[in-house]
Write an enzyme that holds these catalytic residues in place. Structure first.
Site, PDB file in Angstrom:
ATOM      1  N   LEU A   1      -1.855  -8.638  -2.977  1.00  0.00           N
ATOM      2  CA  LEU A   1      -1.915  -9.262  -1.769  1.00  0.00           C
ATOM      3  C   LEU A   1      -3.101 -10.558  -1.997  1.00  0.00           C
ATOM      4  CD1 LEU A   1      -2.684  -6.093   0.315  1.00  0.00           C
ATOM      5  CD2 LEU A   1      -0.845  -7.766   0.486  1.00  0.00           C
TER       6      LEU A   1
ATOM      7  N   LEU B   1       0.098  -2.177   4.814  1.00  0.00           N
ATOM      8  CA  LEU B   1      -0.711  -1.150   4.706  1.00  0.00           C
ATOM      9  C   LEU B   1      -1.653  -1.278   3.531  1.00  0.00           C
ATOM     10  CD1 LEU B   1       1.595   2.044   5.185  1.00  0.00           C
ATOM     11  CD2 LEU B   1       0.592   0.529   6.822  1.00  0.00           C
TER      12      LEU B   1
ATOM     13  N   SER C   1      -7.987  -0.570  12.032  1.00  0.00           N
ATOM     14  CA  SER C   1      -8.903   0.750  11.863  1.00  0.00           C
ATOM     15  C   SER C   1      -9.875   0.853  12.913  1.00  0.00           C
ATOM     16  CB  SER C   1      -9.583   0.711  10.435  1.00  0.00           C
ATOM     17  OG  SER C   1     -10.399   1.478  10.359  1.00  0.00           O
TER      18      SER C   1
ATOM     19  N   GLY D   1       0.749  -1.100  -0.103  1.00  0.00           N
ATOM     20  CA  GLY D   1      -0.106   0.086  -0.013  1.00  0.00           C
ATOM     21  C   GLY D   1       1.113   1.152   0.091  1.00  0.00           C
ATOM     22  N   ILE D   2       2.153   1.204  -0.495  1.00  0.00           N
ATOM     23  CA  ILE D   2       2.772   2.224  -0.546  1.00  0.00           C
ATOM     24  C   ILE D   2       2.555   3.500  -1.323  1.00  0.00           C
ATOM     25  CG2 ILE D   2       4.391   1.386  -2.534  1.00  0.00           C
ATOM     26  CD1 ILE D   2       6.783   2.341  -0.520  1.00  0.00           C
TER      27      ILE D   2
ATOM     28  N   TYR E   1     -15.895  -3.062   4.989  1.00  0.00           N
ATOM     29  CA  TYR E   1     -14.443  -2.549   5.405  1.00  0.00           C
ATOM     30  C   TYR E   1     -14.188  -2.867   6.842  1.00  0.00           C
ATOM     31  CZ  TYR E   1     -10.503   0.630   6.342  1.00  0.00           C
ATOM     32  OH  TYR E   1      -9.527   1.001   6.837  1.00  0.00           O
TER      33      TYR E   1
ATOM     34  N   ALA F   1      -4.668  -1.975   1.235  1.00  0.00           N
ATOM     35  CA  ALA F   1      -6.139  -2.430   1.519  1.00  0.00           C
ATOM     36  C   ALA F   1      -7.276  -1.668   0.531  1.00  0.00           C
ATOM     37  CB  ALA F   1      -6.560  -1.950   2.872  1.00  0.00           C
TER      38      ALA F   1
ATOM     39  N   GLU G   1     -12.606   1.975  12.431  1.00  0.00           N
ATOM     40  CA  GLU G   1     -13.783   1.313  11.783  1.00  0.00           C
ATOM     41  C   GLU G   1     -14.146  -0.055  12.313  1.00  0.00           C
ATOM     42  OE1 GLU G   1     -16.177   2.649   9.512  1.00  0.00           O
ATOM     43  OE2 GLU G   1     -15.148   4.768   9.930  1.00  0.00           O
TER      44      GLU G   1
ATOM     45  N   ASP H   1      -0.509   7.021   3.552  1.00  0.00           N
ATOM     46  CA  ASP H   1       0.319   6.489   4.709  1.00  0.00           C
ATOM     47  C   ASP H   1       1.746   5.732   4.116  1.00  0.00           C
ATOM     48  OD1 ASP H   1      -2.062   7.043   6.304  1.00  0.00           O
ATOM     49  OD2 ASP H   1      -2.116   5.053   7.297  1.00  0.00           O
TER      50      ASP H   1
END
Length: 329
Positions: free
Chosen positions: A60, A81, A130, A11-12, A154, A83, A132, A16
């Site tokens: 992933l 990271l 998270s 997730g680069i 999510y 997602a 969430e 983040d």
């Protein structure tokens, strides 16, 4: 342990990932970034703003590709990271969200376990959990021990990944930690997220490029911090002798109305009511009304505290969007 330290970030290309890569590079790390496919539209952005990152292709949802990437990167630290991170999108694509945001964590944990082999101390693992996951919050504020009650596909996917990370830590002795990050924003946030949607619209309204802004629930409350502060907490978790889970939050809650107050005030508009409309189609099927985190454990154990407050964060984002939109006038 070999030096310099080596890190792999999935997730680069997200906000983040970009901030974390910059932080690790400043500390002398060799940083590898996992990117899905050759046609990723953010790949060029990554090359342009952080050319020092070594980009590797993987997915992933494909364990074999993750094992290959790990063998090339040889990381001491893995930051997962990656997602599908836009909550609203998760109702439209619940299966894909589950494949990437939930099962993707399992795949990354398993690939890391296989890569480390009998030496579980070889790699330290960070999972991006998270707030969430709390959803229908059972206590205020929320801590590491608060019952998870997710209210979106999510949030459910993140809860799966969170518990799976704990399971790998307890089953295999992995140094695997989760950061339960509350909402964190920046000028690098995607325009589909409400904070950036607001700051971008405010900038465009101020410049005469847009007339109104449509939003859903104006009374939802969130604990908003700066992404650049929060990636420092991620790094600190993996420097601890023992793995654990940490809430990362400011401990202060603000409503969407508060967000509008600060954003419009940043461009000299005190009454935003004539610019903002409410659209019922933008309201979530199952709303999360209020989230606020208690980061006392992170303060005490990690020595971490947020540095950028809410007003400064929103003003920073508005100023960035003003600068980026001026060429369109």
């Amino acid at each position: 342990m070999d030096f310099p330290r080596r890190a792999l970030i999935t997730g680069i290309t997200g906000q983040d990932g970009l901030y974390l890569a910059e932080l690790l590079l400043s500390k002398g790390y060799v940083v590898f970034g996992l990117v899905r496919g050759q046609s990723n539209p953010k790949r060029e952005l990554l090359h342009r703003i952080i050319p020092e990152v070594k980009v590797l292709t993987g997915d992933l949802t494909d364990v074999s590709s993750l094992i290959r990437v790990l063998s090339i990167a040889g990381p001491h630290e893995v930051y997962n990271l990656g997602a599908i991170s836009f909550v609203g999108y998760s109702w439209e694509n619940a299966a894909l969200t589950s494949d990437v945001t939930a099962l993707g964590v399992l795949n990354m944990l398993e690939a890391t376990r296989l890569y480390a082999g009998s030496d579980m101390g070889k790699v330290r693992f960070y999972q991006a959990s998270s707030s969430e996951m709390y959803g229908k919050a059972q206590e205020v504020p929320q801590t590491e021990r608060t019952l998870l009650w997710p209210r979106s596909p999510y949030g459910v996917a993140k809860a799966f990944g969170h518990h799976m990370t704990i399971n790998y830590r307890e089953s295999y002795g992995m140094h695997a930690s989760s950061g339960i990050l509350f909402n964190h924003e920046s000028p690098r946030r995607g325009p589909e997220f409400v904070t950036r949607k607001v700051t971008l619209a405010v900038a465009r309204i101020r410049l005469g490029l847009q007339e109104t802004l449509a939003l859903g629930n104006l009374d939802a409350r969130r604990d908003w911090g700066f992404a650049g502060d929060y990636v420092d907490a991620m790094w600190r978790m993996l420097q601890q002798p023992e793995p654990d889970d940490y809430v990362i939050a400011t401990g202060k809650s603000h409503s969407i109305r508060d967000l509008l107050d600060v954003a419009f005030a940043a461009v000299g508009i005190s009454d935003w009511s004539r610019y903002v409309t409410q659209d019922s189609t933008l309201i979530r099927p199952a709303e999360v009304e209020s989230l606020i985190g208690d980061a006392s454990k992170a303060h005490a154990t990690l020595g971490w505290k947020p540095e950028v407050d809410f007003r400064s964060l929103v003003s920073m984002m508005v100023e960035h969007d003003l600068a980026n939109q001026k060429h369109l006038v």
